[in-house]
Enzyme design. Sequence first.
Site, mmCIF file in Angstrom:
data_model
loop_
_atom_site.group_PDB
_atom_site.id
_atom_site.type_symbol
_atom_site.label_atom_id
_atom_site.label_comp_id
_atom_site.label_asym_id
_atom_site.label_seq_id
_atom_site.Cartn_x
_atom_site.Cartn_y
_atom_site.Cartn_z
ATOM 1 N N HIS A 186 0.498 10.382 -16.679
ATOM 2 C CA HIS A 186 0.292 11.230 -15.487
ATOM 3 C C HIS A 186 -0.659 10.564 -14.498
ATOM 4 C CE1 HIS A 186 2.186 14.673 -17.600
ATOM 5 N NE2 HIS A 186 1.539 14.192 -18.659
ATOM 6 N N SER A 316 -1.415 -8.211 6.634
ATOM 7 C CA SER A 316 -1.686 -7.314 7.743
ATOM 8 C C SER A 316 -1.842 -8.091 9.036
ATOM 9 C CB SER A 316 -2.961 -6.505 7.471
ATOM 10 O OG SER A 316 -3.318 -5.726 8.593
ATOM 11 N N LYS A 322 -6.161 -9.427 3.982
ATOM 12 C CA LYS A 322 -5.378 -8.484 3.178
ATOM 13 C C LYS A 322 -4.126 -9.185 2.648
ATOM 14 C CE LYS A 322 -4.032 -3.618 3.306
ATOM 15 N NZ LYS A 322 -2.789 -3.656 2.549
ATOM 16 N N GLU A 329 7.516 -4.867 -3.753
ATOM 17 C CA GLU A 329 8.019 -3.948 -2.736
ATOM 18 C C GLU A 329 9.460 -4.274 -2.347
ATOM 19 O OE1 GLU A 329 5.051 -4.213 0.289
ATOM 20 O OE2 GLU A 329 3.612 -2.954 -0.812
#
Length: 463
Positions: A186, A316, A322, A329
């Site tokens: 969870h 970014s 970053k 993805e």
Amino acid sequence: MGHRIEKDSMGDVRVPAGALYGASTQRAVENFPISNLRFSRRFIWSLGLIKGSAARAAGAAGYVPSEISSAISAAADEVMEGVLDDQFVLDIFQTGSGTSTNTNANEVIAARATQLLGGQIGDRLVHPNDHVNYGQSSNDVIPTAIHVAAAADVREGLVPALDRLAASLEAKARAFADVVKSGRTHLMDATPVTLGQEFSGYAVQVRRGVERLSAVLPDLDELALGGTAVGTGINAPSGFASSVIRLIAERSGHPFREAGNHFEAQAAKDAVVMASGALKTVAVSLFKIANDLRWLSSGPRTGLAEIKLPSLQPGSSIMPGKVNPVIPEMVMQVASHVVGNDTAITWGGANGNLELNVMMPMMAHNLLEGIELLTNAASTFRSRCVEGIESNTERARRLVEQNLIVVTALNPRIGYDKGAAVAKEAFASGRTIREVVLEKGLLDEEELDDVLDIKQMTEGGVL
């Protein structure tokens, strides 16, 4: 370029002067300017394989003059090799039987065979219907092409790519066997696991995907060729389809065989639906694995950061330094697309009406696109992500030592209720489980050293 006039049963048609295709294909070009999506290289290859094998069988049996069958075979071989891909100009959204694409193949191969015999485009030394399409119908050629293309792509592309990905995940599972970390259910802290155990689960997911794909291949190996228009085999000589399918199997190296029931093979596309379901399952597995890697590498300062993914590109346009998990993805997007394709294939399979399914071009495109996307995604996932993953062992250890759920190991000694009370007090006070247990006198130091052995917790059993 200029144009020439071609005639068909409906009249005159203006066709680009240098095109190998003819009137029927040109009509479809004009009728279906829908998506600019074209059939895949593998599907066109399968059409060439079918047409060339049919020509060989027809020539050997004397159904088509040997000179013509030889020219058709040579032209069909060029189709298989991709030499004539620019002549396959039709949108996948077209007549539901794929008749336009079958005719496109017939016209291109007939014109090219005519050239090989010394004629000019339009001379029709080779007839697209009487010769190239001998003993066939769009209604058995297109479903055959779907099965041939899909089975070949799965065996030659997707399964090897998944095998290599599974092997890389297995290698990481071995390398990370002693990296103890917090388990999570969870998305909340749970009892400890090793990073190797997590990766072993990923590897098995991929291996099971290969098994599921292998289970659908026998159904894809069954070919509709021989049913011609409605499954009865009208206009195909007895034994002709079996001869063609034997050649298809020999030339492709795959164990194709004639359908046991041609009415099922043409009216239903259940094998395609089943194959798509196996692809969807693989896609869901890859999505889960890729998404887990995003979570495990999140941060790198304020997230979990238990693993490090390869840094591949700036993440970014505004935040310097970053770096994002770009490969996972990509895999997740591919997986989502394949799941969407499966929905369309499922609905397409439900729309077999009487003796023919009229959703075949879309189903063919979606199935073959899914195979290709998963093949490429799995290969890239392995080479540009999985193989470069490193464990952040110290970070994983620090997090698991702060995990209050290690109190679970105390259940056999102090019971669930006391364990719950200890966990709540430790959380509220900011102390460790060890400190609270000792303060309450529930266990002594030696007992705690034994019970709170975090590595031993990953091995199951009662401590």
